[in-house]
Enzyme design. Sequence first.
Site, PDB file in Angstrom:
ATOM      1  N   SER A  81       0.834  -1.214   0.000  1.00 15.35           N
ATOM      2  CA  SER A  81       0.000   0.000   0.000  1.00 15.35           C
ATOM      3  C   SER A  81       0.862   1.254   0.000  1.00 15.35           C
ATOM      4  O   SER A  81       1.996   1.264   0.485  1.00 15.35           O
ATOM      5  CB  SER A  81      -0.899   0.029   1.235  1.00 15.35           C
ATOM      6  OG  SER A  81      -1.768  -1.073   1.261  1.00 15.35           O
TER       7      SER A  81
HETATM    8  N1  SAH Z   1      -1.003  -4.801   3.900  1.00 15.64           N
HETATM    9  C1  SAH Z   1      -0.228  -5.093   2.725  1.00 15.64           C
HETATM   10  C2  SAH Z   1      -0.990  -4.757   1.462  1.00 15.64           C
HETATM   11  C3  SAH Z   1      -1.079  -5.960   0.611  1.00 15.64           C
HETATM   12  S1  SAH Z   1      -2.163  -5.917  -0.763  1.00 15.64           S
HETATM   13  C4  SAH Z   1       1.154  -4.449   2.777  1.00 15.64           C
HETATM   14  O1  SAH Z   1       1.420  -3.648   3.686  1.00 15.64           O
HETATM   15  O2  SAH Z   1       1.980  -4.759   1.928  1.00 15.64           O
HETATM   16  C5  SAH Z   1      -3.508  -6.909  -0.181  1.00 15.64           C
HETATM   17  C6  SAH Z   1      -3.186  -8.312   0.231  1.00 15.64           C
HETATM   18  O3  SAH Z   1      -4.406  -8.925   0.627  1.00 15.64           O
HETATM   19  C7  SAH Z   1      -2.606  -9.205  -0.878  1.00 15.64           C
HETATM   20  O4  SAH Z   1      -1.401  -9.739  -0.436  1.00 15.64           O
HETATM   21  C8  SAH Z   1      -3.670 -10.276  -1.070  1.00 15.64           C
HETATM   22  O5  SAH Z   1      -3.148 -11.556  -1.407  1.00 15.64           O
HETATM   23  C9  SAH Z   1      -4.346 -10.291   0.293  1.00 15.64           C
HETATM   24  N2  SAH Z   1      -5.704 -10.832   0.314  1.00 15.64           N
HETATM   25  C10 SAH Z   1      -6.700 -10.680  -0.605  1.00 15.64           C
HETATM   26  N3  SAH Z   1      -7.814 -11.351  -0.208  1.00 15.64           N
HETATM   27  C11 SAH Z   1      -7.520 -11.925   0.998  1.00 15.64           C
HETATM   28  C12 SAH Z   1      -8.243 -12.751   1.909  1.00 15.64           C
HETATM   29  N4  SAH Z   1      -9.510 -13.135   1.683  1.00 15.64           N
HETATM   30  N5  SAH Z   1      -7.627 -13.146   3.046  1.00 15.64           N
HETATM   31  C13 SAH Z   1      -6.336 -12.787   3.313  1.00 15.64           C
HETATM   32  N6  SAH Z   1      -5.596 -12.025   2.479  1.00 15.64           N
HETATM   33  C14 SAH Z   1      -6.175 -11.591   1.339  1.00 15.64           C
END
Ligand code: SAH
Length: 230
Positions: A81
């Site tokens: 993000s």
């Molecule tokens: N918080 C992260 C942002 C990652 S982007 C950071 O600081 O880098 C969002 C993430 O959510 C992705 O890695 C994706 O695989 C995950 N995601 C999407 N759907 C999900 C679910 N149902 N349960 C857990 N993770 C999920």
Amino acid sequence: MLSSDFMCFITYFALTMKQDLPRHKGQRNQLVKELIAKGIRDTKVLKAISIVPRHLFLDSSFEAYAYQDKAFPIAADQTISQPYTVAFQTELLQLKPTDKVLEIGTGSGYQASVLHQMGVKVYSIERQKELFDQTKMLMKKLGNNFIMKYGDGFAGLPTYGPFEKIIVTAGAPRIPEKLVEQLALNGRMVIPVGSGTQEMKLVTKDEKGEVHVENYGSFRFVPMLSNRNS
Ligand code: SAH
């Protein structure tokens, strides 16, 4: 005389051993100024962003840009993000030192590390196995020992709840019922809802267990998907 194999190893080691240097600290302080200019006020959030080495959470090809206020690609077609989004969501949580916080979407581990740096107890769920394994290894290396689970965020973590705070970092199609159930009384959940562009929602549960929802503007996240992938 050192053998050429050994010299190769030393060069390789020097190139791959990523460090946190004074110039990175300077870039983080610059980023913090930018976040203040964009309206972030919580000094504890700003402090954590000035400490967590975001460049170590990115592929080395993006290292030079790590402290720009931008999202970047990480493994498995996901993104880390934008720092402003991390700060905005974290500020909305209004963290207290005793809070147990659940994050959905560990991704690179950056958001969870910012929460961890703020001294709260963090649980984070990731559904992408490749990303989960990679981030788990990196967090171990960095000594960020928050609790990581490979699973489906729609289910939350019922055995560890209730959570005073929940943060969802993927665009959810709706507010997942199970996450509302696992939110403690007087708890706060910050969750982007919608497809394409999301509306940031603050879900609060009052002392009687009544749930209230407020909107906090448009953001863009990768989608929250059902089930784990293996
Ligand atoms: N918080 C992260 C942002 C990652 S982007 C950071 O600081 O880098 C969002 C993430 O959510 C992705 O890695 C994706 O695989 C995950 N995601 C999407 N759907 C999900 C679910 N149902 N349960 C857990 N993770 C999920």
